[in-house]
Design a protein around this motif. Structure first.
Motif, mmCIF file in Angstrom:
data_model
loop_
_atom_site.group_PDB
_atom_site.id
_atom_site.type_symbol
_atom_site.label_atom_id
_atom_site.label_comp_id
_atom_site.label_asym_id
_atom_site.label_seq_id
_atom_site.Cartn_x
_atom_site.Cartn_y
_atom_site.Cartn_z
ATOM 1 N N ALA A 222 8.568 18.276 -5.076
ATOM 2 C CA ALA A 222 8.699 19.693 -5.433
ATOM 3 C C ALA A 222 8.377 19.882 -6.920
ATOM 4 C CB ALA A 222 10.110 20.176 -5.115
ATOM 5 N N GLN A 223 8.832 18.958 -7.752
ATOM 6 C CA GLN A 223 8.549 19.076 -9.194
ATOM 7 C C GLN A 223 7.042 19.000 -9.460
ATOM 8 O OE1 GLN A 223 10.714 15.864 -10.992
ATOM 9 N NE2 GLN A 223 12.697 16.847 -10.725
ATOM 10 N N ILE A 224 6.390 18.086 -8.771
ATOM 11 C CA ILE A 224 4.938 17.940 -8.981
ATOM 12 C C ILE A 224 4.212 19.207 -8.517
ATOM 13 C CG2 ILE A 224 2.864 16.632 -8.321
ATOM 14 C CD1 ILE A 224 4.656 14.146 -8.059
ATOM 15 N N LYS A 225 4.640 19.727 -7.379
ATOM 16 C CA LYS A 225 3.998 20.924 -6.828
ATOM 17 C C LYS A 225 4.185 22.134 -7.737
ATOM 18 C CE LYS A 225 2.938 21.430 -2.076
ATOM 19 N NZ LYS A 225 3.234 21.949 -0.788
ATOM 20 N N GLN A 226 5.393 22.241 -8.298
ATOM 21 C CA GLN A 226 5.728 23.468 -9.034
ATOM 22 C C GLN A 226 5.349 23.449 -10.518
ATOM 23 O OE1 GLN A 226 9.832 23.701 -7.944
ATOM 24 N NE2 GLN A 226 9.290 24.086 -5.819
ATOM 25 N N ALA A 227 4.967 22.297 -11.025
ATOM 26 C CA ALA A 227 4.659 22.218 -12.467
ATOM 27 C C ALA A 227 3.557 23.214 -12.831
ATOM 28 C CB ALA A 227 4.238 20.807 -12.820
#
Ligand SMILES: C[S@@+](CC[C@H](N)C(=O)[O-])C[C@H]1O[C@@H](n2cnc3c(N)ncnc32)[C@H](O)[C@@H]1O
Length: 244
Positions: A222-227
């Protein structure tokens, strides 16, 4: 010979699993990511190095070992200054990848087989290409002509640094020592570094292509997607060696 034009020479008794090599999902992810052009600079550098080290105008026989869905073979045909005199072959253990490769490039020949037992005559090839794939030194020596070339692409020290930062507390630079087969000596090398900005779905595809994807839990994904506007460094090492 399948109707798509490839050969399947991986007999069932040599398969260690039902779907050897990269899975269909991994292959699709890689194809979508590569087709978006993020690695094209590297593919062009491969082609330029091949063109630069050509010693003859005669047909040059090239094999991409662990070719996946054939992206580099297509790029070489597209960018070479003398593609008419290139005889392009690809081999991979993953049938679905070879099927996709054969559909997209009628001029090249693709075979489902293992790099450990490659179905070609001794000393047939002028150049063997290995991009992020395993290979077998004895087979490399058997297939190459005397004086033939081996072009290996490996990750450079900072390859995908910003992606790895999401996953590892302490990101370490990749080692860059390359083990060449016996009797091979390096004759050229090139490092290519630049930044890419894949969108969230493309980041997921890129992650799928890496050996560290399995370390990413749902939270990290999720962190990678939302960065926001994530820029990722790519760093490739091209090493060309010659069979003496
Ligand atoms: C990381 S991928 C690289 C694919 C392609 N060279 C690229 O860079 O897009 C590794 C490839 O090696 C293939 N592979 C793994 N083991 C193999 C083997 N023993 N013989 C042939 N191919 C193999 C996989 O199926 C996969 O397509």
């Amino acid at each position: 010979m399948a109707k798509e034009g490839y050969l399947n020479l991986l007999p069932a008794q040599h398969k260690k699993s039902k779907e050897p090599g990269d899975s269909r999902a991994m292959m699709r992810a890689r194809r979508n990511f590569l087709e978006a052009g993020f690695y094209q600079e590297m593919a062009k550098a491969i082609t330029a190095m091949i063109d630069h080290h050509r010693t003859t105008d005669a047909m040059m026989h090239i094999l991409d070992m662990g070719c996946g869905e054939g992206y580099y073979s297509r790029q070489i045909e597209l960018h070479s200054k003398d593609s008419v005199h290139l005889d392009l072959h690809g081999i991979d253990i993953a049938k679905n990848a070879i099927l996709a490769a054969a559909k997209k490039q009628a001029r090249a020949r693709f075979i489902v087989a293992s790099n450990k037992r490659m179905p070609y005559a001794d000393h047939y090839f002028d150049l063997l290409l290995r991009v992020y794939a395993p290979s077998n030194d004895a087979e490399v020596q058997r297939l190459l002509k005397p004086g033939g070339l081996l072009l290996i692409v490996t990750p450079g020290p900072r390859h995908l640094w910003q992606l790895r930062e999401f996953i590892y507390k302490d990101v370490k630079a990749h080692h860059t020592d390359i083990a060449l087969p016996k009797h091979f000596s390096q004759i050229d090398s090139q490092q290519i570094t630049y930044k890419i900005q894949p969108d969230p779905d493309q980041r997921m595809a890129l992650l799928q292509m890496t050996p560290f994807a399995w370390r990413a839990n749902q939270e990290i994904l999720a962190q990678i997607k939302q960065a926001d506007n994530l820029e990722i460094e790519v760093d490739f090492l091209l090493t060309l060696s010659k069979n003496s």
